[in-house]
Design a protein around this motif. Structure first.
Motif, PDB file in Angstrom:
ATOM      1  N   HIS A 135      34.622  40.166  45.706  1.00 23.76           N
ATOM      2  CA  HIS A 135      35.748  41.117  45.275  1.00 23.76           C
ATOM      3  C   HIS A 135      35.847  40.946  43.811  1.00 23.76           C
ATOM      4  N   ASP A 137      38.614  40.856  40.443  1.00 17.23           N
ATOM      5  CA  ASP A 137      40.108  40.965  40.458  1.00 17.23           C
ATOM      6  C   ASP A 137      40.878  42.224  40.083  1.00 17.23           C
ATOM      7  N   TRP A 227      36.096  34.806  34.025  1.00 16.80           N
ATOM      8  CA  TRP A 227      35.549  35.917  34.450  1.00 16.80           C
ATOM      9  C   TRP A 227      35.989  37.206  34.300  1.00 16.80           C
ATOM     10  N   HIS A 233      33.114  38.384  42.325  1.00 21.70           N
ATOM     11  CA  HIS A 233      32.980  36.993  42.921  1.00 21.70           C
ATOM     12  C   HIS A 233      33.578  36.588  44.181  1.00 21.70           C
TER      13      HIS A 233
HETATM   14 FE   LIG Z   1      39.391  36.534  42.504  1.00 23.11          FE
END
Ligand SMILES: [Fe+2]
Ligand SMILES: O=C(O)CCC(=O)C(=O)O
Length: 325
Positions: A135, A137, A227, A233
């Motif tokens: 997914h 974020d 990230w 991720h």
């Molecule tokens: Fe995440």
């Protein structure tokens, strides 16, 4: 101010199309330059967590949170039963979790990388690998302007290949930010188990078409990975379910944005599932802001409460949320 920021204040510095040519890069020290280059080209950066006391903090956090997961002081206990376990916002009662989330060097670094003040708004502590499906974020914690969000993943022990390490697709941060508009889906007042579910087919199609390869993060205790909001991720399979994989994820937003969840929003219709964001550093709410205006957009009502309240909410919904005829 960098060229990139004066031309594109609505794009994070490290994600700007002007990043490579921007003279402001030379004002960064070599540590910052290296991290900025990693974020720009791959969508993540690996670093030693900038706190000389991080090892002791980790030990104290594990001792404090372990019993919540049924783990004894020596770490023994049923790890297989811990699938999906986490503590959200332990910063509210654990000073070390809070110190990691509000680490001044990290805040300073992120602020430089994005060109706006960074602030932590959520902590998650995991005792074992999450096995979370791939997914971004961004689909959980989106912003307007987009991409002003990032995660910092801290290894709270050495991570090997069998405990379900973090995985990601370097370069995927450059893909368009996934939205309901792109996949032809209505979001407002929709019911979902997870805000990432509607986008799985689209991500799988992009992976197949681009051939981007997964990498895994197998850090030492005390190493961290930043990230970008749009980096794909997730957590790999726990091959050995007797192993822990202690970690802390701190999610950061940046000042002067609208903070919302796209899966429950229809942006073109002005229906935004706004988030009530609290800055971990101050404990105070952060307003949703677009340029120089604070937002007061209606939120989706909940369906609980007494009948009179539900009726009132329904009327409110009709007044504010139904599409204009
Ligand atoms: Fe995440
Ligand atoms: O630790 C993991 O496996 C993934 C965690 C994650 O995706 C997150 O907290 O945003």
């Amino acid at each position: 101010m960098s060229t990139s920021q004066s031309v594109f204040p609505g794009i994070p510095f490290v994600e700007s199309p002007l990043f490579e040519a921007d003279p402001a890069r030379s004002a960064l020290d070599s540590w910052e330059q290296d991290i900025a280059n990693q974020l720009n080209s791959r969508g993540y950066a690996v670093l030693d967590f900038p706190d000389p006391q991080v090892g002791e903090r980790i030990d104290r956090i594990r001792a404090c949170l372990g019993p919540r997961f049924g783990l004894a002081e020596d770490g023994s206990g049923d790890k297989a039963a811990l699938a999906g376990s986490r503590v959200q916002d332990a910063w509210q009662f654990d000073e070390d979790v809070r110190a990691i989330a509000t680490n001044p060097a990290m805040l300073g670094l992120l602020t430089k990388m994005y060109g706006r003040r960074a602030f932590p708004f959520q902590t998650l502590n995991f005792p074992v690998g999450t096995q979370q499906a791939l997914h971004t974020d961004s689909v959980h914690f989106s912003s307007i302007p987009e991409r002003f969000m990032c995660g910092v993943w801290l290894a709270m022990e050495d991570v090997g290949p069998d405990s379900g390490p973090l995985t990601y697709l370097p370069g995927s941060h450059r893909w368009p930010v996934m939205s309901n508009v792109m996949i032809g889906r209505r979001g407002w007042q929709s019911d979902l188990k997870s805000a990432q579910d509607p986008y799985a087919d689209a991500w799988n199609a992009l992976i197949a078409a681009t051939g981007l390869q997964h990498e895994t993060f197998q850090p030492r205790k005390g190493q961290a990975l930043i990230w970008c909001a749009n980096l794909l991720h997730g957590g790999t399979r726990r091959k050995n379910r007797d192993l822990t994989r202690w970690s802390q994820v701190t999610h950061y937003y940046f000042d002067d944005c609208v903070y919302y969840t796209p899966a429950f929003s229809d942006e073109p219709l002005g229906r935004l599932a706004l988030r009530d964001i609290v800055d971990v550093s101050t404990g105070l709410k952060v307003p949703n802001r677009y340029i120089d205006e604070t937002l007061t957009v209606p939120r989706p009502p909940t369906s609980s409460g007494p009948r009179w309240l539900r009726r009132l909410r329904k009327r409110w919904r009709v007044m504010f949320s139904e599409p204009a005829a």
